[in-house]
Scaffold this active site. Structure first.
Site, PDB file in Angstrom:
ATOM      1  N   SER A   1       0.837  -1.197   0.000  1.00 57.00           N
ATOM      2  CA  SER A   1       0.000   0.000   0.000  1.00 57.00           C
ATOM      3  C   SER A   1       0.880   1.259   0.000  1.00 57.00           C
ATOM      4  O   SER A   1       1.681   1.456  -0.903  1.00 57.00           O
ATOM      5  CB  SER A   1      -0.953  -0.043   1.193  1.00 57.00           C
ATOM      6  OG  SER A   1      -1.938   0.959   1.105  1.00 57.00           O
TER       7      SER A   1
ATOM      8  N   ASP B   1      -9.909  -2.866  -6.413  1.00 56.86           N
ATOM      9  CA  ASP B   1      -9.423  -2.220  -5.195  1.00 56.86           C
ATOM     10  C   ASP B   1      -9.971  -0.799  -5.104  1.00 56.86           C
ATOM     11  O   ASP B   1      -9.635   0.060  -5.929  1.00 56.86           O
ATOM     12  CB  ASP B   1      -7.889  -2.199  -5.229  1.00 56.86           C
ATOM     13  CG  ASP B   1      -7.268  -1.668  -3.944  1.00 56.86           C
ATOM     14  OD1 ASP B   1      -8.005  -1.119  -3.100  1.00 56.86           O
ATOM     15  OD2 ASP B   1      -6.030  -1.791  -3.802  1.00 56.86           O
TER      16      ASP B   1
ATOM     17  N   HIS C   1      -8.161  -4.622  -1.398  1.00 59.94           N
ATOM     18  CA  HIS C   1      -6.944  -3.928  -0.984  1.00 59.94           C
ATOM     19  C   HIS C   1      -6.223  -4.758   0.071  1.00 59.94           C
ATOM     20  O   HIS C   1      -6.731  -4.954   1.188  1.00 59.94           O
ATOM     21  CB  HIS C   1      -7.305  -2.550  -0.414  1.00 59.94           C
ATOM     22  CG  HIS C   1      -6.120  -1.703  -0.106  1.00 59.94           C
ATOM     23  ND1 HIS C   1      -5.337  -1.129  -1.085  1.00 59.94           N
ATOM     24  CD2 HIS C   1      -5.557  -1.329   1.077  1.00 59.94           C
ATOM     25  CE1 HIS C   1      -4.364  -0.431  -0.527  1.00 59.94           C
ATOM     26  NE2 HIS C   1      -4.465  -0.543   0.786  1.00 59.94           N
TER      27      HIS C   1
END
Length: 409
Positions: free
Chosen positions: A220, A346, A375
């Site tokens: 991320s 996502d 995600h």
């Protein structure tokens, strides 16, 4: 996973036999209800196998990298079977932290100094019991970068360390300033556009083990930071390869998606409160730079970044910061092999912002795009506690680069 497809077909067949030979009375005294259940189960299995389970899209900027991945990292070309009862994006995202296990890891903590007088907390897993790489000086080292407010305690980090342990590698987790319990010595935190702290960490780790293969993996925001570093430094890095997972490619698109009502309710507001909590612990350090009362009233990540992050790092506007923070604009400058796994569903990184055409311009870049996974989700199997598709991609890729990376040179 062909095995899962076979399991689904076997499940439907066994259910049919059970109904035929064992069940004498169906729903409410008739066989109609059970027939409906059987019909629904078969229909769902057919829908899942035809529409949900798909091979990922592999986008590379060079034929040699594509062949390398197909030969040494076959998981990126195999069908991904999301968990049959949880394949929707938000469900995968929300459930992974609760479903997946947290393998026990014993860290050795190290605090290193920075040029501005601050300190960075590194958590080491030395893997001194490695049988494959008994010499610590040549033991492969994997630098791990957690997400926005993540630390070395996140389940996805623990899984990467567990997999690295199996391979005989050493890991070190880069905790961003002020989030891992250490004191903040200067009025500065972190952001994915400023790569100075990451450069300090990479130089430090490489100086300790200059003869060891050195790789990095970012998740991320950690992946955004890693890509921005690689885009700035090009091939002049001691890293031999890198991998990123669920990266937000365009910060404007990420923010817009997360501000949609449902996404704000499920993700945005919670992450905003986490950011506020992390800086409020060190409130006394920032009172001369920012209006902390105003920061604590932010209702979204964008508002937090406008009131705190962009001010902290000297950006004139939030748009200036978001432009500089977007890794897609630096992708063509990446100078080492990088694999980037994203799911096109996502909500943190919408599919229209994934830089497919840009990736095709760089022979060092490979995008692996799954249809589902959310995600940092990528759950697979009936009960996805021990492993995810993301874990398998990580393990195969780092092993491929350590053992066969010379084939790309």
């Amino acid at each position: 996973m062909q095995r899962l497809a076979m399991d689904l077909r076997m499940l439907s067949r066994e259910l049919s036999l059970y109904l035929e030979h064992q069940v004498r009375v169906g729903f409410f005294g008739s066989g109609v209800g059970l027939s409906l259940i059987l019909g629904f189960s078969v229909a769902y299995a057919c829908y899942y196998l035809s529409s949900i389970a798909k091979k990922p899209q592999l986008v590379t900027g060079g034929e040699s990298f594509s062949r390398f991945l197909q030969d040494h990292c076959p998981v990126v070309t195999e069908t991904y079977y999301p968990t049959v009862w949880c394949w929707e994006s938000r469900g995968q995202t929300l459930l992974r932290p609760f479903i997946t296990s947290k393998p026990p890891v014993q860290y050795r903590n190290e605090l290193i100094k920075t040029a501005d007088g601050g300190q960075i907390s590194l958590d080491w897993f030395d893997n001194d019991n490695s049988m494959r790489y008994m010499d610590a000086s040549t033991r492969p080292t994997i630098l791990l970068l957690p997400g926005l407010t993540g630390t070395s305690k996140e389940s996805y980090i623990l899984h990467m360390i567990h997999l690295s342990e199996e391979l005989g590698y050493r890991c070190v987790v880069f905790n961003n300033r002020g989030v891992a319990g250490e004191n903040l010595l200067t009025p500065r935190t972190y952001c994915c556009a400023n790569t100075e702290d990451l450069e300090t960490v990479i130089h430090h780790v490489h100086s300790l083990y200059p003869s060891a293969p050195f790789l990095a993996a970012g998740v991320s925001m950690g992946g955004m930071l890693l890509l921005n570093y690689l885009g700035k430094i090009g091939s002049k890095t001691p890293l031999m390869a890198a991998a990123t997972f669920s990266v937000g490619w365009n910060t404007f698109a990420c923010s817009e998606s997360l501000e949609k009502p449902l996404n704000w309710l499920l993700f945005n507001y919670y992450l905003t409160t986490c950011l506020q909590s992390s800086v409020n612990k060190h409130r006394h350090m920032f009172v001369k730079q920012v209006d902390m009362d105003h920061v604590m009233k932010a209702k979204s990540i964008r508002e937090f970044d406008k009131r705190f992050t962009s001010v902290m790092f000297g950006y004139r506007t939030i748009d200036d910061y978001y432009t500089d923070a977007s890794p897609s604009r630096r992708l063509t400058s990446v100078g080492i092999p990088v694999l980037c796994l994203n799911s096109v569903d996502d909500v943190f990184s919408p599919s229209h912002a994934i830089p497919i055409e840009t990736a095709k311009q760089n022979p060092n870049v490979a995008l692996v795009l799954t249809s589902y996974g959310g995600h940092i989700g990528f759950l697979e199997g009936i009960w996805p506690r021990q492993s995810t598709y993301m874990d398998r991609v990580f393990k195969q890729f780092v092993q491929a680069m350590v053992e066969h990376g010379h084939e790309l040179s």
